[in-house]
Design a protein around this motif. Structure first.
Motif, PDB file in Angstrom:
ATOM      1  N   ALA A  35      -5.355   2.373   6.853  1.00  0.00           N
ATOM      2  CA  ALA A  35      -4.199   2.111   7.709  1.00  0.00           C
ATOM      3  C   ALA A  35      -3.739   0.656   7.654  1.00  0.00           C
ATOM      4  CB  ALA A  35      -4.517   2.494   9.151  1.00  0.00           C
ATOM      5  N   TYR A  36      -4.665  -0.288   7.548  1.00  0.00           N
ATOM      6  CA  TYR A  36      -4.289  -1.697   7.664  1.00  0.00           C
ATOM      7  C   TYR A  36      -3.351  -2.182   6.567  1.00  0.00           C
ATOM      8  CZ  TYR A  36      -4.603  -6.495   9.135  1.00  0.00           C
ATOM      9  OH  TYR A  36      -4.292  -7.741   9.571  1.00  0.00           O
ATOM     10  N   PRO A  37      -3.503  -1.778   5.311  1.00  0.00           N
ATOM     11  CA  PRO A  37      -2.551  -2.259   4.308  1.00  0.00           C
ATOM     12  C   PRO A  37      -1.097  -1.913   4.625  1.00  0.00           C
ATOM     13  CG  PRO A  37      -4.445  -1.332   3.219  1.00  0.00           C
ATOM     14  CD  PRO A  37      -4.597  -1.028   4.680  1.00  0.00           C
ATOM     15  N   PHE A  38      -0.862  -0.876   5.373  1.00  0.00           N
ATOM     16  CA  PHE A  38       0.510  -0.489   5.699  1.00  0.00           C
ATOM     17  C   PHE A  38       1.167  -1.465   6.668  1.00  0.00           C
ATOM     18  CE2 PHE A  38      -1.155   3.357   3.893  1.00  0.00           C
ATOM     19  CZ  PHE A  38      -0.105   3.780   3.112  1.00  0.00           C
ATOM     20  N   MET A  39       0.391  -2.369   7.248  1.00  0.00           N
ATOM     21  CA  MET A  39       0.977  -3.426   8.069  1.00  0.00           C
ATOM     22  C   MET A  39       1.857  -4.327   7.202  1.00  0.00           C
ATOM     23  SD  MET A  39       0.060  -3.020  11.200  1.00  0.00           S
ATOM     24  CE  MET A  39       0.216  -4.600  11.991  1.00  0.00           C
ATOM     25  N   GLY A  40       1.582  -4.369   5.899  1.00  0.00           N
ATOM     26  CA  GLY A  40       2.400  -5.145   4.979  1.00  0.00           C
ATOM     27  C   GLY A  40       3.816  -4.616   4.843  1.00  0.00           C
ATOM     28  N   LEU A  41       4.025  -3.386   5.255  1.00  0.00           N
ATOM     29  CA  LEU A  41       5.381  -2.821   5.207  1.00  0.00           C
ATOM     30  C   LEU A  41       6.329  -3.528   6.169  1.00  0.00           C
ATOM     31  CD1 LEU A  41       4.746   1.004   4.835  1.00  0.00           C
ATOM     32  CD2 LEU A  41       5.652  -0.575   3.133  1.00  0.00           C
ATOM     33  N   THR A  42       5.780  -4.273   7.125  1.00  0.00           N
ATOM     34  CA  THR A  42       6.660  -5.013   8.034  1.00  0.00           C
ATOM     35  C   THR A  42       7.493  -6.027   7.269  1.00  0.00           C
ATOM     36  OG1 THR A  42       4.892  -6.584   8.547  1.00  0.00           O
ATOM     37  CG2 THR A  42       5.167  -4.717  10.041  1.00  0.00           C
ATOM     38  N   PHE A  43       6.924  -6.624   6.202  1.00  0.00           N
ATOM     39  CA  PHE A  43       7.696  -7.564   5.390  1.00  0.00           C
ATOM     40  C   PHE A  43       8.887  -6.854   4.747  1.00  0.00           C
ATOM     41  CE2 PHE A  43       3.396  -9.395   5.285  1.00  0.00           C
ATOM     42  CZ  PHE A  43       3.687 -10.627   5.847  1.00  0.00           C
ATOM     43  N   VAL A  44       8.659  -5.658   4.283  1.00  0.00           N
ATOM     44  CA  VAL A  44       9.729  -4.884   3.640  1.00  0.00           C
ATOM     45  C   VAL A  44      10.789  -4.506   4.669  1.00  0.00           C
ATOM     46  CG1 VAL A  44      10.256  -2.781   2.352  1.00  0.00           C
ATOM     47  CG2 VAL A  44       8.127  -4.023   1.898  1.00  0.00           C
ATOM     48  N   LEU A  45      10.365  -4.042   5.824  1.00  0.00           N
ATOM     49  CA  LEU A  45      11.315  -3.626   6.857  1.00  0.00           C
ATOM     50  C   LEU A  45      12.137  -4.797   7.376  1.00  0.00           C
ATOM     51  CD1 LEU A  45       9.091  -1.104   8.833  1.00  0.00           C
ATOM     52  CD2 LEU A  45      10.913  -0.598   7.202  1.00  0.00           C
ATOM     53  N   VAL A  46      11.493  -5.946   7.574  1.00  0.00           N
ATOM     54  CA  VAL A  46      12.221  -7.132   8.036  1.00  0.00           C
ATOM     55  C   VAL A  46      13.229  -7.580   6.979  1.00  0.00           C
ATOM     56  CG1 VAL A  46      11.969  -9.589   8.583  1.00  0.00           C
ATOM     57  CG2 VAL A  46      10.460  -7.913   9.647  1.00  0.00           C
ATOM     58  N   PHE A  47      12.834  -7.532   5.710  1.00  0.00           N
ATOM     59  CA  PHE A  47      13.750  -7.902   4.630  1.00  0.00           C
ATOM     60  C   PHE A  47      14.963  -6.963   4.612  1.00  0.00           C
ATOM     61  CE2 PHE A  47      15.167  -7.164   0.260  1.00  0.00           C
ATOM     62  CZ  PHE A  47      15.680  -8.412  -0.018  1.00  0.00           C
ATOM     63  N   ILE A  60      16.861 -11.426  -7.226  1.00  0.00           N
ATOM     64  CA  ILE A  60      15.794 -10.832  -8.030  1.00  0.00           C
ATOM     65  C   ILE A  60      14.416 -11.314  -7.578  1.00  0.00           C
ATOM     66  CG2 ILE A  60      15.910 -12.582  -9.839  1.00  0.00           C
ATOM     67  CD1 ILE A  60      15.311  -8.820 -10.368  1.00  0.00           C
ATOM     68  N   TYR A  61      14.318 -12.554  -7.098  1.00  0.00           N
ATOM     69  CA  TYR A  61      13.021 -13.086  -6.677  1.00  0.00           C
ATOM     70  C   TYR A  61      12.509 -12.393  -5.412  1.00  0.00           C
ATOM     71  CZ  TYR A  61      14.071 -16.670 -10.090  1.00  0.00           C
ATOM     72  OH  TYR A  61      14.387 -17.320 -11.240  1.00  0.00           O
ATOM     73  N   LYS A  62      13.421 -12.122  -4.506  1.00  0.00           N
ATOM     74  CA  LYS A  62      13.034 -11.407  -3.289  1.00  0.00           C
ATOM     75  C   LYS A  62      12.630  -9.971  -3.609  1.00  0.00           C
ATOM     76  CE  LYS A  62      15.821 -14.189  -0.182  1.00  0.00           C
ATOM     77  NZ  LYS A  62      16.952 -14.215   0.756  1.00  0.00           N
ATOM     78  N   LEU A  63      13.381  -9.332  -4.492  1.00  0.00           N
ATOM     79  CA  LEU A  63      13.034  -7.965  -4.891  1.00  0.00           C
ATOM     80  C   LEU A  63      11.702  -7.921  -5.632  1.00  0.00           C
ATOM     81  CD1 LEU A  63      16.486  -6.550  -6.020  1.00  0.00           C
ATOM     82  CD2 LEU A  63      15.191  -5.984  -3.965  1.00  0.00           C
ATOM     83  N   LEU A  64      11.452  -8.911  -6.464  1.00  0.00           N
ATOM     84  CA  LEU A  64      10.182  -8.982  -7.174  1.00  0.00           C
ATOM     85  C   LEU A  64       9.023  -9.178  -6.194  1.00  0.00           C
ATOM     86  CD1 LEU A  64       8.875  -8.987  -9.989  1.00  0.00           C
ATOM     87  CD2 LEU A  64       9.188 -11.460 -10.017  1.00  0.00           C
ATOM     88  N   GLY A  65       9.220 -10.046  -5.226  1.00  0.00           N
ATOM     89  CA  GLY A  65       8.192 -10.255  -4.201  1.00  0.00           C
ATOM     90  C   GLY A  65       7.917  -8.993  -3.405  1.00  0.00           C
ATOM     91  N   LEU A  66       8.965  -8.299  -3.008  1.00  0.00           N
ATOM     92  CA  LEU A  66       8.791  -7.036  -2.283  1.00  0.00           C
ATOM     93  C   LEU A  66       8.094  -5.995  -3.147  1.00  0.00           C
ATOM     94  CD1 LEU A  66      12.101  -6.621  -0.287  1.00  0.00           C
ATOM     95  CD2 LEU A  66       9.838  -7.108   0.593  1.00  0.00           C
ATOM     96  N   SER A  67       8.394  -6.001  -4.434  1.00  0.00           N
ATOM     97  CA  SER A  67       7.731  -5.061  -5.347  1.00  0.00           C
ATOM     98  C   SER A  67       6.227  -5.320  -5.398  1.00  0.00           C
ATOM     99  CB  SER A  67       8.323  -5.178  -6.749  1.00  0.00           C
ATOM    100  OG  SER A  67       9.678  -4.878  -6.735  1.00  0.00           O
ATOM    101  N   PHE A  68       5.841  -6.596  -5.411  1.00  0.00           N
ATOM    102  CA  PHE A  68       4.417  -6.933  -5.401  1.00  0.00           C
ATOM    103  C   PHE A  68       3.754  -6.493  -4.091  1.00  0.00           C
ATOM    104  CE2 PHE A  68       5.322 -10.319  -8.675  1.00  0.00           C
ATOM    105  CZ  PHE A  68       4.643  -9.654  -9.694  1.00  0.00           C
ATOM    106  N   ILE A  69       4.457  -6.652  -2.979  1.00  0.00           N
ATOM    107  CA  ILE A  69       3.907  -6.223  -1.695  1.00  0.00           C
ATOM    108  C   ILE A  69       3.688  -4.718  -1.690  1.00  0.00           C
ATOM    109  CG2 ILE A  69       4.422  -5.977   0.769  1.00  0.00           C
ATOM    110  CD1 ILE A  69       5.835  -8.714   0.585  1.00  0.00           C
ATOM    111  N   VAL A  70       4.696  -3.972  -2.132  1.00  0.00           N
ATOM    112  CA  VAL A  70       4.583  -2.506  -2.144  1.00  0.00           C
ATOM    113  C   VAL A  70       3.494  -2.065  -3.116  1.00  0.00           C
ATOM    114  CG1 VAL A  70       5.815  -0.375  -2.723  1.00  0.00           C
ATOM    115  CG2 VAL A  70       6.955  -2.144  -1.380  1.00  0.00           C
TER     116      VAL A  70
END
Length: 79
Positions: A35-47, A60-70
């Motif tokens: 469950a805890y890794p899904f807390m990282g989805l907050t970065f995606v939702l805020v973005f 592209i840099y923001k999308l690349l960063g989000l891709s690494f998070i996902v």
């Protein structure tokens, strides 16, 4: 007291309360390591909220960063 009754601050308190209730419910259903890794989805939702509702820039840099998070969330939840 006036600040506490401000609609934006009050909605923040309500949101935090609901988030904690959801977290407790998730802890009863899933292991913490899942469950805890899904807390990282907050970065995606805020973005996404910032791009669609606040008019923030999308590059592209923001999308690349989000891709690494996902990707990290996917890898962590599989392990």
């Amino acid at each position: 007291m006036k600040l506490f009754l401000d609609p934006f601050i009050f909605s923040g308190f309500i949101s935090a309360f609901l988030a904690s209730m959801c977290w407790m419910a998730a802890m009863t259903k899933f292991e913490l390591s899942y469950a805890y890794p899904f807390m990282g989805l907050t970065f995606v939702l805020v973005f996404l909220f910032g791009v669609f509702f606040m008019g923030e820039s999308l590059n592209i840099y923001k999308l690349l960063g989000l891709s690494f998070i996902v990707l990290g969330i996917i890898l962590a939840s599989k392990g």
